[in-house]
Structure formats: structure tokens, C-alpha cells
Enzyme design. Structure first.
Site, PDB file in Angstrom:
ATOM      1  N   LYS A 238      13.177  -4.063   8.674  1.00  0.00           N
ATOM      2  CA  LYS A 238      11.769  -4.399   8.546  1.00  0.00           C
ATOM      3  C   LYS A 238      11.485  -5.752   9.200  1.00  0.00           C
ATOM      4  CE  LYS A 238      11.240  -2.266   3.929  1.00  0.00           C
ATOM      5  NZ  LYS A 238      10.140  -1.313   4.189  1.00  0.00           N
ATOM      6  N   ARG A 312      13.839   8.151  -0.670  1.00  0.00           N
ATOM      7  CA  ARG A 312      13.882   9.607  -0.880  1.00  0.00           C
ATOM      8  C   ARG A 312      15.312  10.126  -0.881  1.00  0.00           C
ATOM      9  NH1 ARG A 312      10.035  10.350   4.131  1.00  0.00           N
ATOM     10  NH2 ARG A 312       9.457   8.312   3.302  1.00  0.00           N
TER      11      ARG A 312
END
Length: 461
Positions: A238, A312
């Protein structure tokens, strides 16, 4: 008893008078001209969350007028908990018990402070809990919300997988639940390969955390939480501004611990199971890579499109385990700070919600509206499943398309849920970017009170 509340109703207390613009006029008519002049001079109009302190002849506080929030009773006096001078206050209103209960909860939420790293603040005002109100119910909600906020607000240096596991152990001990954990390389032998892959690059060993409580013959509720204690994004790193608040990426785990606390404190007749994947998505020579193919607990192969879609992967092994065996849950709920796309869809202050159980969502929406705990249902739109297709594996961990990211993430999770199991997925911010009455800036519980109300109504006996 939290310091912001008192059960002593015999001690003299300063009245808090909730008023709307409509009821203010009749209240003023019943009071002396000097009071009317004071209220008018201070510009108090009864607008939500406004205050007007009334002095007596000696300059002491004799009462406080509070602008009533008619849309959400829970926030009616929440702002006052941070604005008022130290002292003991009481609600002076003819509202019913349900309103009083929500107002007291709001006071407790508004009084919250995260002061672990700060010097002591001035004493906070105290609210007398009315005799008609169930003090245990108020404290259960306030304490569970504070737990969620505390966990999310804690910096990653003190909230790594081992710390998150310890928080779960302490909760289990407090309520007589059974705590267990699978750590490090044991995740592979116990068949949690995706949890291991996401967390293996960190010096803080990944782990699966489990809590079990209740009687076997009771209805089964399983709560699953994403516990990414810090998310660098992995090798798909990020930017710095996207990493700044990633201590909150374990917000899903915080939510399921808070919800579990409410369920156990209320002694609901359920068989509760909590599953948390606690990891740090870090970067090292052992980090999983874009293009890698992982084999999940379910046996589905997953191509890694992006290492920043790691939550996830943690959840898919847990959802698979939750649906295994003969004792499948009567309700499966997961919470995760899963996608930025959900924030684009509903903003940062609403819990994006996915379920195909329309009656269940109807109950959730009603509770959310009544309690001022907003949720909004997004569709599990099956045609978007094609965006997760992979040429080398059964499924990709995310779509490469820039649209519908929250939906495609929920569809990914749905691949690992037994279609016969009622399932609700929450994609939450778990953080307030701005302060509002009862909702200070920082970690936040979203959809928690509403979900508890649904569980209590369905399974409360």
C-alpha cells in the site's frame, strides 16, 4: 459499573431535560421570565445535540436543556456525556423505558475514551441510571462496544496476532468459554493453508483463534472475524496514506469478540462458536506473491491476483471450517474490514451487508433503524462471479476490474459457505473518520447492536 454511570438514585443530581424545537416553547411557558430570558440569550432552540446550562440564583447548575434527536433516541444525550462539567446528572423526561434505555446506552457510548497512552483526563460527568432501566442491558452494550473500540484503537505494536489471541482468551475466561488456538506451522498440519500463507512472512506467528460457549443442544451460532492486525498490502504494498490506519484491519475480529461478549453476558440459550484468523500481512522473503496459487481448506485452488486482497483468504478457511461436519450453524455471521469498494458504495458510517436471506435482513434493517446502527444491503449479484475467473486455478482472490469490488469479494466468500447455512457478511469500516455525538473519532462497532438484537429475538428463548 462504568465510571460514567451511577446506580445511586437517592443522591441529588442535576436534571437533563431533552427538548425538541416543538416542546421547548411549552417548557419555557411553564418557567419564570428569567429562565426564558436566559435560554433565549444563549440561543438555545432545541436543535439535536445542543445544550443550554441553567444557573440558579447562586450561579450553580440547576439543570441542563438538551436538544433531542428524534430520529435516533440513542444519540439524544450522547453528546452531553463529553460536553458537560463533572457532576451527577439524571434524565428528566416522561419518555418510555425503551427510549430511556437507548438514551442511557448513548450516554455510555458518548463517554468512551481511549486513554491507554494518554495522561489522565479530567473527571467525566456521571449519569444516574433510572430505576426503570435494566442496568445490565445498558452495560452489556456499552462494554461490548468499548471492547471493539479499544481493540481497534490499539496500535499494531500492541495488537499483533498473539495480543488478539490473548484478548479472546481473556474474554473466554471471563464467561466460562473454551479457548483454543492453532499457531504457526501447525496451521498447515491442521489444514488452514490460506491463513498460514497470509501470515507466514511476519515475525508474529499467524494463528487460528477459537472460542466455544453454551450447551450442545442449543441453536448454533458461529461468528467469523478477519483479524489482520496490520496490513502492509504485502508485496502489492500500500502507499503510505493507505497504510496509516491499517491497525484497524483486525476490526472484523474485534466485532465478533464484541458480539460474543454481548451474547455471553446476556446468557442467551445458544451454542456459540467464534473463529478468528489472526495474522499480520507483512513483507519478507517468505511473503506470498502475486501469481501464486494457494489450495484452500475447502480444496479450491486460488490464484493470487493481488496480495492486498488478503482478508478474504483468511476468512475462506474459517468459513469452510464453520460449515463442516454434522453440527452446521443455524446462523453464520462474519465481520471484516474487507474492501474500499464498500466504503465507496455506502460511505464510512454504514455497515455494508450481504445476505440472501431476505427475512433475516428485514429483521436486521428494522433493528438497525430503531437503534441508530445503520446497515445497508448490497446484492450478491451472481453475474459478477465471472470477474473472479482464473486461467490457472479454480478462482482468483480478487477481480482485476475496477468496479463492484465489495460484491465480488462477497461472492468470493460465498464460494466457501454451505448454501444451506443462513449467512450474513458485514463489510465494515470499523473506524470513525470524524467525531459525532456518541461516536468519537477512532475505532467503532458497526452493525453490532443491530445484529445482537436479531440474534436475541431469534434465539433468546
Amino acid at each position: 459499573m462504568r465510571a460514567c454511570f451511577s446506580l445511586d438514585t437517592k443522591t441529588e443530581a442535576i436534571p437533563l431535560v431533552p427538548l425538541t424545537p416543538d416542546t421547548l416553547a411549552s417548557w419555557l411557558e411553564a418557567h419564570p421570565p428569567r429562565v426564558r430570558a436566559w435560554v433565549e440569550a444563549n440561543g438555545f432552540k432545541g436543535k439535536p445535540n445542543s445544550l443550554c446550562t441553567l444557573p440558579d440564583e447562586h450561579g450553580r447548575i440547576q439543570g441542563v436543556l438538551v436538544g433531542l434527536d428524534t430520529e435516533a433516541p440513542v444519540w439524544s444525550v450522547a453528546g452531553a456525556a463529553r460536553k458537560l462539567c463533572p457532576g451527577t446528572y439524571r434524565l428528566d423526561t416522561d419518555q418510555d423505558v425503551a427510549w430511556l434505555t437507548q438514551a442511557c446506552i448513548g450516554w455510555g457510548l458518548g463517554a468512551y475514551r481511549f486513554d491507554r497512552y494518554k495522561s489522565a483526563e479530567k473527571p467525566a460527568p456521571v449519569l444516574q441510571l433510572p430505576e426503570a432501566v435494566d442496568a445490565d442491558e445498558v452495560l452489556q452494550v456499552v462494554d461490548a462496544t468499548a471492547l471493539v473500540r479499544d481493540l481497534v484503537n490499539t496500535p499494531a505494536q500492541d495488537m499483533m496476532p498473539e495480543h488478539l489471541a490473548e484478548a479472546a482468551r481473556m474474554l473466554a475466561d471471563a464467561h466460562g468459554a473454551v479457548f483454543s488456538t492453532v499457531e504457526g506451522e501447525a496451521l498447515l498440519s491442521e489444514n488452514f493453508p490460506c491463513i498460514h500463507a497470509v501470515g507466514r512472512a511476519s515475525s508474529h506467528a499467524p494463528r487460528k483463534v477459537e472460542l466455544n460457549w453454551g450447551e450442545d443442544h442449543h441453536p448454533r451460532i458461529t461468528l467469523v472475524g478477519k483479524g489482520v492486525c496490520f496490513d502492509s498490502g504485502g508485496l502489492d504494498i500500500k502507499p503510505s496514506n493507505g497504510m496509516r490506519q491499517m491497525k484497524k484491519d483486525m476490526g472484523g475480529a474485534a466485532h465478533v469478540l464484541g458480539l460474543a461478549k454481548m451474547i455471553m453476558a446476556a446468557r442467551l440459550p445458544v451454542r456459540l462458536r467464534v473463529l478468528i484468523g489472526a495474522v499480520e500481512n507483512a513483507i519478507s522473503g517468505d511473503a506470498f506473491r502475486p501469481g501464486d496459487v494457494l489450495t484452500s481448506r475447502k480444496g479450491l485452488s486460488i490464484e493470487i491476483e493481488n496480495t492486498d486482497a488478503e482478508g478474504r483468504l483468511v476468512l475462506c478457511d474459517l468459513l469452510t471450517e464453520a460449515c463442516e461436519g454434522e453440527h452446521k450453524p443455524d446462523l453464520l455471521v462474519d465481520y471484516a474490514t474487507l474492501t474500499g469498494a464498500a466504503r465507496v458504495a455506502v460511505g464510512t458510517e454504514i455497515a455494508a451487508t450481504f445476505t440472501e436471506d431476505a427475512p433475516l435482513y428485514g429483521e436486521l434493517e428494522e433493528a438497525a433503524t430503531r437503534l441508530g446502527d445503520p446497515v445497508w444491503r448490497l446484492p450478491l449479484h451472481k453475474p459478477y462471479r465471472s470477474s473472479l475467473e482464473s486461467s490457472v486455478a479454480d478462482i482468483a482472490n480478487c477481480s482485476s476490474a475496477p468496479y463492484g469490488g465489495a460484491i465480488s469479494a462477497a461472492l468470493f466468500l460465498q464460494e466457501f459457505v454451505d448454501p444451506q447455512v443462513p449467512w450474513v457478511h458485514f463489510d465494515v469500516m470499523a473506524f470513525n473518520n470524524r467525531g459525532r455525538p456518541g461516536r468519537p473519532k477512532g475505532g467503532e462497532a458497526m452493525g453490532l447492536r443491530a445484529m445482537f438484537e436479531v440474534i436475541r429475538a431469534r434465539f433468546g428463548g
